[in-house]
Design a protein around this motif. Structure first.
Motif, short mmCIF file in Angstrom:
data_model
loop_
_atom_site.label_atom_id
_atom_site.label_comp_id
_atom_site.label_asym_id
_atom_site.label_seq_id
_atom_site.Cartn_x
_atom_site.Cartn_y
_atom_site.Cartn_z
N VAL A 103 -9.82 -3.86 0.99
CA VAL A 103 -9.81 -5.30 1.27
C VAL A 103 -9.23 -6.09 0.09
N TYR A 104 -8.44 -7.11 0.43
CA TYR A 104 -7.86 -8.01 -0.56
C TYR A 104 -8.11 -9.46 -0.14
N ASN A 105 -8.21 -10.34 -1.15
CA ASN A 105 -8.39 -11.78 -0.92
C ASN A 105 -7.28 -12.50 -1.69
N MET A 106 -6.09 -12.56 -1.09
CA MET A 106 -4.90 -13.07 -1.79
C MET A 106 -4.06 -13.95 -0.87
N ASP A 107 -3.16 -14.69 -1.49
CA ASP A 107 -2.06 -15.30 -0.75
C ASP A 107 -1.23 -14.18 -0.13
N ALA A 108 -0.69 -14.42 1.05
CA ALA A 108 0.01 -13.37 1.79
C ALA A 108 1.18 -12.78 1.02
N ARG A 109 1.97 -13.62 0.35
CA ARG A 109 3.12 -13.11 -0.40
C ARG A 109 2.68 -12.24 -1.57
N ARG A 110 1.64 -12.68 -2.26
CA ARG A 110 1.12 -11.87 -3.37
C ARG A 110 0.64 -10.52 -2.87
N PHE A 111 -0.01 -10.54 -1.73
CA PHE A 111 -0.56 -9.30 -1.16
C PHE A 111 0.56 -8.32 -0.81
N VAL A 112 1.58 -8.79 -0.12
CA VAL A 112 2.69 -7.90 0.26
C VAL A 112 3.38 -7.35 -0.98
N ASN A 113 3.61 -8.21 -1.96
CA ASN A 113 4.22 -7.73 -3.21
C ASN A 113 3.35 -6.68 -3.89
N ALA A 114 2.03 -6.89 -3.84
CA ALA A 114 1.11 -5.91 -4.45
C ALA A 114 1.20 -4.56 -3.74
N MET A 115 1.36 -4.59 -2.42
CA MET A 115 1.46 -3.34 -1.66
C MET A 115 2.69 -2.53 -2.05
N TYR A 116 3.76 -3.23 -2.43
CA TYR A 116 5.01 -2.54 -2.72
C TYR A 116 5.29 -2.35 -4.21
N SER A 117 4.43 -2.90 -5.05
CA SER A 117 4.63 -2.72 -6.50
C SER A 117 3.64 -1.71 -7.08
N SER A 118 2.55 -1.44 -6.38
CA SER A 118 1.55 -0.51 -6.89
C SER A 118 1.96 0.94 -6.64
N GLN A 119 1.67 1.80 -7.59
CA GLN A 119 1.92 3.23 -7.44
C GLN A 119 0.74 3.95 -6.79
N HIS A 120 -0.32 3.20 -6.53
CA HIS A 120 -1.54 3.83 -6.01
C HIS A 120 -1.80 3.48 -4.55
N VAL A 121 -0.77 2.99 -3.86
CA VAL A 121 -0.90 2.59 -2.46
C VAL A 121 -0.21 3.61 -1.57
N HIS A 122 -0.86 3.97 -0.47
CA HIS A 122 -0.20 4.83 0.52
C HIS A 122 1.03 4.09 1.06
N PRO A 123 2.14 4.78 1.29
CA PRO A 123 3.32 4.11 1.86
C PRO A 123 2.99 3.45 3.20
N VAL A 124 3.27 2.17 3.30
CA VAL A 124 2.93 1.40 4.49
C VAL A 124 3.94 1.68 5.61
N THR A 125 3.44 1.95 6.81
CA THR A 125 4.32 2.23 7.95
C THR A 125 4.28 1.14 9.01
N GLN A 126 3.19 0.36 9.05
CA GLN A 126 3.06 -0.73 10.04
C GLN A 126 2.53 -1.97 9.32
N VAL A 127 3.18 -3.11 9.57
CA VAL A 127 2.75 -4.39 9.00
C VAL A 127 2.43 -5.34 10.14
#
Length: 224
Positions: A103-127
């Motif tokens: 779970v995250y509590n962020m602005d949507a743009r910050r959240f999406v950027n976090a998903m694609y900048s972190s090395q510890h996130v599973h590769p996202v397949t559906q948004v």
């Protein structure tokens, strides 16, 4: 929603049961619409696969995120509203899905950027971007989202963005708004009419694979 209690307990907190899952909601502070249950099940049953990693950008109290977590590999769920996030976390525990949702509590743009900048996130397949009034305006965050990634080929996610249209041709109108937000001509957009919310006003879901030309776009662009 602005609601008035006419009788009974002085509280708008309730528990909703949908597709065998339980959701605690406070209708004074969070949004819930049971009329969208069919649309939520369409995504989960007909589109999401067991191997998917889902990114729910505007998750609210978790109706899509939690339903998806029963089926898919993993879910990242975000909402800007702290009250919604509080109930989202409660509902995850209520449905015993703590190991499947982050779970995250962020602005949507910050959240999406976090998903694609972190090395510890599973590769996202559906948004999923289910905020019909404004979601299309947030699509610009995907322009250049992978421009700085150097590690091999990354599979492009499928994006499901919701919106309203009063146009004579709502599908064309919504597609044009998507093109404008992404500064690209997006091909292969699948349009689904979710429901008629008012006379002449449709709620739509547009589904498309994020174009590589958008994901790897350079930072400096002037016109679309």
């Amino acid at each position: 929603m602005q609601l008035e209690i006419l009788a009974g307990h002085d509280s708008l907190v309730t528990t909703v049961i949908e597709s065998g899952l339980r959701f605690q909601v406070d209708l004074a502070t969070v949004y819930w619409n049971s009329r969208l249950s069919t649309e939520r099940q369409r995504l989960v049953n007909n589109i999401f696969q067991n191997s998917d990693v889902v990114c729910d950008v505007f998750s609210g109290v978790g109706p899509i995120a939690i339903s998806a977590a029963k089926k898919v590999k993993y879910v990242y769920a975000n909402d800007l509203n702290p009250a919604a996030v509080e109930y989202l976390e409660q509902n995850i525990v209520l449905n015993k899905l703590e190991r499947k949702i982050e779970v995250y509590n962020m602005d949507a743009r910050r959240f999406v950027n976090a998903m694609y900048s972190s090395q510890h996130v599973h590769p996202v397949t559906q948004v999923v971007m289910n905020l019909p009034k404004d979601a299309a305006e947030f699509l610009d965050v995907f322009r250049g989202i992978l421009r700085n990634r150097q590690t091999g080929h990354i599979a492009m996610p499928k994006i499901h963005v919701y919106g309203f249209s009063k146009a004579e041709d709502p599908e064309y109108d919504f597609h044009e708004r998507i093109n404008l937000a992404l500064c690209d001509s997006v091909m292969g957009v699948e349009m689904h009419r979710v429901r008629l919310v008012a006379p002449g006003k449709w709620m739509l879901c547009a589904s498309f694979t994020l174009p590589e030309s958008v994901a790897y776009a350079k930072a400096n662009y002037i016109t679309c």
